[in-house]
Design an enzyme around this catalytic site. Structure first.
Site, PDB file in Angstrom:
ATOM      1  N   HIS A 278      -1.443   8.843   6.640  1.00 22.81           N
ATOM      2  CA  HIS A 278      -2.759   8.942   6.001  1.00 22.81           C
ATOM      3  C   HIS A 278      -2.817   7.984   4.793  1.00 22.81           C
ATOM      4  O   HIS A 278      -3.778   7.229   4.631  1.00 22.81           O
ATOM      5  CB  HIS A 278      -3.010  10.395   5.573  1.00 22.81           C
ATOM      6  CG  HIS A 278      -4.211  10.579   4.696  1.00 22.81           C
ATOM      7  ND1 HIS A 278      -5.424  11.023   5.170  1.00 22.81           N
ATOM      8  CD2 HIS A 278      -4.387  10.374   3.363  1.00 22.81           C
ATOM      9  CE1 HIS A 278      -6.283  11.081   4.160  1.00 22.81           C
ATOM     10  NE2 HIS A 278      -5.684  10.698   3.053  1.00 22.81           N
ATOM     11  N   GLU A 279      -1.764   8.000   3.973  1.00 23.76           N
ATOM     12  CA  GLU A 279      -1.737   7.115   2.793  1.00 23.76           C
ATOM     13  C   GLU A 279      -1.670   5.647   3.213  1.00 23.76           C
ATOM     14  O   GLU A 279      -2.297   4.792   2.591  1.00 23.76           O
ATOM     15  CB  GLU A 279      -0.557   7.452   1.873  1.00 23.76           C
ATOM     16  CG  GLU A 279      -0.530   8.905   1.355  1.00 23.76           C
ATOM     17  CD  GLU A 279      -1.834   9.359   0.734  1.00 23.76           C
ATOM     18  OE1 GLU A 279      -2.523   8.537   0.124  1.00 23.76           O
ATOM     19  OE2 GLU A 279      -2.172  10.549   0.879  1.00 23.76           O
ATOM     20  N   GLU A 358     -11.701   9.239   3.171  1.00 25.66           N
ATOM     21  CA  GLU A 358     -10.625  10.183   3.517  1.00 25.66           C
ATOM     22  C   GLU A 358     -10.647  10.500   5.008  1.00 25.66           C
ATOM     23  O   GLU A 358      -9.602  10.628   5.643  1.00 25.66           O
ATOM     24  CB  GLU A 358     -10.769  11.468   2.702  1.00 25.66           C
ATOM     25  CG  GLU A 358     -10.535  11.290   1.218  1.00 25.66           C
ATOM     26  CD  GLU A 358      -9.125  10.802   0.890  1.00 25.66           C
ATOM     27  OE1 GLU A 358      -8.205  10.986   1.709  1.00 25.66           O
ATOM     28  OE2 GLU A 358      -8.949  10.210  -0.184  1.00 25.66           O
TER      29      GLU A 358
END
Ligand SMILES: [Zn+2]
Length: 421
Positions: A278-279, A358
């Site tokens: 995700h990062e 996000e």
């Protein structure tokens, strides 16, 4: 005048707190809607009844405290003007020195100190609440140390910015906002560059990844996205909190991915890899650069509106409040009030953009790892661990959430296969 202000603000704040309490404790349903019942996004499928109860209780109190802070800040600035404190600060600073390069920092120090003392009880109650529910584990001395560090960093930055801003106001009554904006651009870039290497280490210890076996896997994943090993860090947060997190920050050669040690210690290996992916998603999609551009655009409009509103405030209230021109430092609380109101008004847009980013990072991560079980598992674990409400009330979501709700995130991941190309 002073008595009336105190009475009206107590009354107004009381009514606001009452309505807020009713909204959060009476009118809002917690838990997921019918359509999500029984899915992986339904906390009843992965939390014990006790955890569910604690989550609901903790969330209601936490949201309540979080929404009390904003109007308190506005009342604080108004109060400082109306009670005449601003003029007292200004006279005091003029008594200390003839030079505005010293007067303005002294004025800012007095204003910051009084603001800190007025906001302190709320911060303290927030900390107590977090300790009570077993989220924070930070000792009072360590917490106070963080408070003092952020006070002085905040003061140093503010004193510098305000000194320059008021020089510009004196220099050009019509264009100060534009010159200020032009100077803000390199300043934003500089601060983003300093953040991970100068500011963050004042609060916590950053190291390379400690668990060498896990490090290999994380770096292999980073390598797939062409991210060099020296960009991945671990931060020692377990001394302060039980909650988990990871983030990307910095810019240029200081851009880095940071994983909290709590995340590394508490999640299964494949779950950590999903969080890491995700990062990596944020990194690869250049979200930090987009954030920077967003901040620069927002600053342009913020300063432009502040210019018009400050002129309006001087003509309407300047005489009553003893600040006779925009460049009079005694009007600084008015400028802060205006900027705070503007940033509050812009926050729903900013948060909506952030929620989109996000969501994109979640999609990137699931495509990269293809591990649905780990993805869902990691978010469920995050939810239990932080006693987070998966589906917060609408006002909380639109005014506070920079991420999609956990219900939305877990549901998207659970549905992932069906949407696959
Ligand atoms: Zn993210």
């Amino acid at each position: 005048m002073k008595k009336r202000f105190v009475l009206w603000s107590l009354l107004g704040f009381g009514i606001y707190a009452l309505l807020l309490g009713l909204y959060l404790f009476q009118w809002s349903e917690f838990g997921v809607p019918e359509a999500y019942k029984g899915t992986a996004a339904d906390p009843e499928t992965f939390m014990t009844p006790r955890e569910l109860e604690l989550t609901e209780e903790y969330s209601r109190y936490r949201y309540f405290l979080s929404f009390l802070g904003q109007p308190l800040e506005w009342l604080l600035y108004l109060g400082i003007m109306l009670m005449g404190a601003s003029v007292v600060f200004k006279r005091f600073s003029e008594g200390v020195s003839r030079f505005s390069a010293i007067q303005i920092p002294i004025y800012v120090l007095l204003l910051s100190t009084i603001s800190w003392f007025i906001m302190f009880p709320l911060d303290y109650i927030k900390r107590k609440l977090s300790l009570h529910y077993g989220i924070s584990t930070q000792s009072f001395s360590s917490w106070m140390r963080d408070e003092i560090i952020s006070f002085w960093i905040g003061f140093a930055i503010m004193a510098l910015l305000i000194t320059v801003l008021y020089k510009l106001m004196k220099w050009s009554q019509k264009r100060w906002w534009l010159y200020a904006w032009l100077l803000m651009i390199p300043f934003f870039v500089f601060m983003m560059y300093l953040q991970p290497v100068v500011i963050d280490p004042l609060y916590n210890d950053f190291t390379t990844l400690q668990d060498k076996q896990l490090e290999d896997k994380i770096l292999t994943l980073a390598d797939q996205a062409d991210i060099p090993a020296d960009r991945v860090y671990e931060v020692n947060m377990s001394e302060k909190t039980n909650s988990m997190n990871a983030y990307v920050n910095g810019i240029g050669s200081n851009l880095r991915i940071v994983l909290w040690d709590t995340t590394l210690n508490r999640l299964q290996e494949d779950e950590v890899l999903f969080i890491m992916a995700h990062e990596i998603g944020h990194y690869v999609m250049n979200h930090l650069y987009w954030n920077l551009i967003g901040a620069i655009v927002a600053a342009f409009f913020g300063l432009l509106f502040a210019y018009y509103l400050m002129n309006f405030a001087v003509s309407k209230c300047g005489r009553k409040w003893n600040f006779h021109k925009v460049s009079d430092i005694a009007g600084l609380p008015v400028l802060f009030l205006i900027l705070s109101l503007l940033s509050f008004a812009a926050s729903p847009i900013e948060l909506a953009v952030s929620r989109q980013a996000e969501k994109a990072a979640d999609e990137y991560a699931i495509q990269m790892t293809q591990d649905k079980e780990a993805a869902v598992g990691s978010f469920q674990e995050l939810t239990v661990n932080g006693l987070s409400e998966v589906n917060p009330p609408a006002l909380v979501k639109y005014l506070r959430y920079g991420h999609p709700t956990m219900m939305e995130r877990i549901y998207m991941l659970e549905q992932y296969d069906h949407k696959k190309k």
